[in-house]
Every structure is written in structure tokens, then in C-alpha cells.
Motif scaffolding. Structure first.
Motif, short mmCIF file in Angstrom:
data_model
loop_
_atom_site.label_atom_id
_atom_site.label_comp_id
_atom_site.label_asym_id
_atom_site.label_seq_id
_atom_site.Cartn_x
_atom_site.Cartn_y
_atom_site.Cartn_z
N GLY A 161 -33.11 -8.10 9.54
CA GLY A 161 -33.48 -6.87 8.83
C GLY A 161 -32.90 -5.62 9.51
N VAL A 162 -32.81 -5.68 10.84
CA VAL A 162 -32.25 -4.51 11.56
C VAL A 162 -30.79 -4.30 11.18
N ASP A 163 -30.04 -5.41 11.09
CA ASP A 163 -28.63 -5.29 10.70
C ASP A 163 -28.49 -4.71 9.29
N PHE A 164 -29.36 -5.14 8.39
CA PHE A 164 -29.30 -4.62 7.02
C PHE A 164 -29.64 -3.13 6.98
N GLY A 165 -30.68 -2.73 7.73
CA GLY A 165 -31.04 -1.30 7.77
C GLY A 165 -29.94 -0.44 8.37
N GLY A 207 -18.11 -7.14 15.52
CA GLY A 207 -19.35 -7.59 14.88
C GLY A 207 -20.42 -8.07 15.84
N ILE A 208 -20.88 -7.17 16.70
CA ILE A 208 -21.95 -7.54 17.64
C ILE A 208 -23.26 -7.68 16.85
N ILE A 260 -17.83 -11.97 15.25
CA ILE A 260 -18.87 -12.66 16.03
C ILE A 260 -20.08 -12.97 15.17
N ALA A 261 -20.50 -11.99 14.36
CA ALA A 261 -21.66 -12.21 13.49
C ALA A 261 -21.36 -13.28 12.46
N ALA A 262 -20.13 -13.29 11.92
CA ALA A 262 -19.78 -14.31 10.92
C ALA A 262 -19.72 -15.70 11.53
N VAL A 322 -21.25 -16.89 5.13
CA VAL A 322 -20.23 -16.86 6.18
C VAL A 322 -18.90 -16.34 5.61
N VAL A 323 -18.56 -16.81 4.41
CA VAL A 323 -17.30 -16.34 3.79
C VAL A 323 -17.35 -14.85 3.53
N ILE A 324 -18.46 -14.38 3.01
CA ILE A 324 -18.59 -12.93 2.74
C ILE A 324 -18.48 -12.14 4.03
N MET A 325 -19.13 -12.60 5.08
CA MET A 325 -19.09 -11.88 6.35
C MET A 325 -17.68 -11.90 6.96
#
Length: 333
Positions: free
Chosen positions: A182-186, A239-240, A249-251, A262-265
Motif C-alpha cells: 500500500g505504501v508503494d501505491f500511495g 525500483g527500490i 528490483i521490484a519487478a 511482473v510483466v506490467i512492472m
């Protein structure tokens, strides 16, 4: 034989023409008339009086000639006349000034009504209550040599905005499969709202102004802010996790999870990488153009000083600060 008795060689007889009898008679008559004439006799005076014509007398009573004296104006009258002339000239000048001011206002209002440089960006519908904030016209403002690079920077900003929007969608997808994200989305929402207008104002508009007016100060602002933007692109591409960026990194951390997410990221990470590479390329291009324009750091300082000193807000703030300092010093004494 009497004709032969005359001596032709003898002296001729002198003949006096005035001894002619007719001439002698007339001469004697005129002389006697002159001898008998007496101009002082009574008969002569009467005759002369009868023959003399008296001079005509002027009609009416005669009056002595009067010499008209010239009247010179007094200094007060001269001053009053001069003052009246000055007042008349002043009134005429004021009238002309009022007419010129009126015509100038009319021209300004007319020019404002047909001004082609009205703000046209962002292009919004006419019914929208929010009006465009900037004027942008590459063909009118930017020289032909700089139009291509300026348009490429504008397209880079558009790619930047699209990438941030895709990052928000990727973080949303990541949040749907992992509720701890949720933090990443915000933060992705914050980056979209913050970085989109900031990029336009902080590095695109300065380079637009730099190409338009050949401003050294605008070039330096662009170089500083754009270098920071490249650093942000690199961080976002990395992408930390927990920073609100869908980078490599996040993907890769979600490889064992949902494949679609994963593909979207990864697509978003590729967009961040593309933005970083294009930014480096365009930075090099702008720097080469900057060196050919003759701009310098000293010129940028002069433009900055001139802009600050002529800024009305800065002048008012400086005057207020000086007044407050003076009042504080006066109260302290």
C-alpha cells in the motif's frame, strides 16, 4: 556802259538789316509802349487785381493739429497677458495629452482583444473553467536551429508523464496481489501528482525560455534541475521496494508471484530506463548547443542580478524588510 563802271574789287557796301524801314517802325512803337507803362499807377493796379485769382478759403472752422501720443502697456498688463497665454497653452497640452492617453488605451484594449500570444497550453476546452496557463509555439518562439531539440525535450516530458501514470497502475496491480504494498501505491500517486507539473515547470519551461531568448540563466537552471531529474530516473528504474517505484528490483521480486503483474512492472521499469537514457542523450545535445550560443556563468549571474533587482515583488519585500529593521532599531534605542 554804266554796268562796266562798277569796280568789282571795291569793298562791298555794309548793309544793316535792322535799318529796314518796317523793322525800324515796329521797334519804335514797342519802345514807346514800354516807356509809357507804369506798373504802380492806379489803372495798372486795377487791371492786375482783376486778373489775379484769389486763393480758396477752407470751409468750416479750422482746428489746430493734435499729435496723438502712443500708450505703452504696463508691466502688470504684459505679465497678465503672458500668464493667460501660458494657461491657454497648458490647457491645450493637457487636452492633447488626454486624447493621446485615450487613444493609447483604445489601442491596448484592441491589441489585447486580438493578441495572438494568448495562453494556449494546456489545450483545454473553451467551456472549461480552468484557462490555459502558458503560451507555447515552437515555430514562432524557437529559432529553427533549436526547434528539433526543444520538441524532443517536450516529447520527453510527455513520456515522463505517461511513465508516471503507468507506474501508478503497476503499483496498483502490485497492491492488488500483495496487500503490504500500500505504501508503494500511495507514493506512486504522490510522484504522479508532484513530478509531472514540477518537471514541466522546473526543467522544460527553463529550456524553452533559454532557446527562445538565449538566456544563460535559464540554461543553468535547466542543467541543474535536469541533472537531478536524471538521477531520479535512475532511482526509479532501479525500483527500490517501498519507494513507490515499479523498477527492476521490484519487478524481479515478484517473479514467483503473479506473472501479469511482473510483466506490467517490467514494462514500467523499461520505461524508466528509456527516460534515463533519453535524458542523458538530450542533456549532451543541449550542452553542445549551449556552448555554441556563447553563454557563460558570468552572464547568467548578471541576468539573475538584473532580474532580481527589477522584480517588483523582490523590491517590495526588500523595502518591507528594511522598514522593519529600521523600526526595530529605533525602538531598541
Amino acid at each position: 556802259m554804266s554796268g562796266f563802271d562798277t569796280n568789282p574789287f571795291a569793298d562791298p557796301v555794309d548793309i544793316n538789316p535792322f535799318q529796314d524801314p518796317s523793322v525800324t517802325q515796329l521797334t519804335n512803337t514797342s519802345q514807346s509802349g514800354l516807356d509809357e507803362f507804369n506798373p504802380f499807377s492806379e489803372s495798372s493796379q486795377l487791371t492786375n487785381a482783376a486778373r489775379t485769382t484769389p486763393a480758396a478759403q477752407p470751409s468750416g472752422h479750422s482746428q489746430p493739429a493734435v499729435l496723438q501720443t502712443s500708450v505703452e502697456p504696463t508691466p502688470q498688463a504684459v505679465a497678465a497677458a503672458a500668464q493667460a497665454g501660458l494657461l491657454q497653452q497648458q490647457a491645450e497640452l493637457e487636452r492633447k495629452a488626454a486624447e493621446l492617453e485615450k487613444k493609447e488605451r483604445e489601442l491596448q484594449s484592441h491589441a489585447a482583444s486580438i493578441d495572438p500570444r494568448q495562453n494556449n497550453w494546456p489545450p483545454l476546452p473553451k467551456k472549461c473553467p480552468i484557462k490555459p496557463c502558458f503560451y507555447q509555439d515552437f515555430s514562432a518562439d524557437i529559432p529553427a536551429d533549436y526547434q528539433r531539440i526543444c520538441k524532443m525535450l517536450y516529447y520527453l516530458w510527455m513520456l515522463h508523464s505517461i511513465t508516471l501514470l503507468l507506474n501508478l497502475l503497476a503499483c496498483l496491480a502490485w497492491f492488488t496481489v500483495d496487500s503490504s504494498r500500500g505504501v508503494d501505491f500511495g507514493l506512486s500517486i504522490l510522484w504522479l501528482i508532484l513530478f509531472t507539473p514540477c518537471a514541466f515547470l522546473c526543467w522544460y519551461r527553463p529550456i524553452y525560455k533559454a532557446f527562445r531568448s538565449d538566456s544563460s540563466f535559464s540554461f543553468f537552471v535547466f542543467f541543474f534541475v535536469f541533472f537531478c531529474q536524471i538521477a531520479i530516473y535512475i532511482i526509479q528504474a532501479v525500483g527500490i521496494p517501498g519507494w513507490g517505484d515499479s523498477g527492476w528490483i521490484a519487478a524481479l521480486s515478484e517473479v514467483h508471484g503473479n506473472l501479469a503483474v511482473v510483466v506490467i512492472m517490467m514494462v514500467v521499469a523499461a520505461f524508466f530506463t528509456l527516460c534515463a537514457v533519453l535524458s542523458l542523450f538530450l542533456l549532451k545535445q543541449v550542452h553542445s548547443l549551449y556552448r555554441r550560443t556563447g553563454a557563460s556563468f558570468q552572464r547568467a549571474q548578471e541576468e539573475f542580478s538584473q532580474g532580481i533587482l527589477t522584480n517588483r515583488s523582490f523590491q517590495n519585500a526588500a523595502a518591507g524588510a528594511a522598514s522593519s529593521a529600521a523600526q526595530s532599531a529605533f525602538r531598541g534605542n
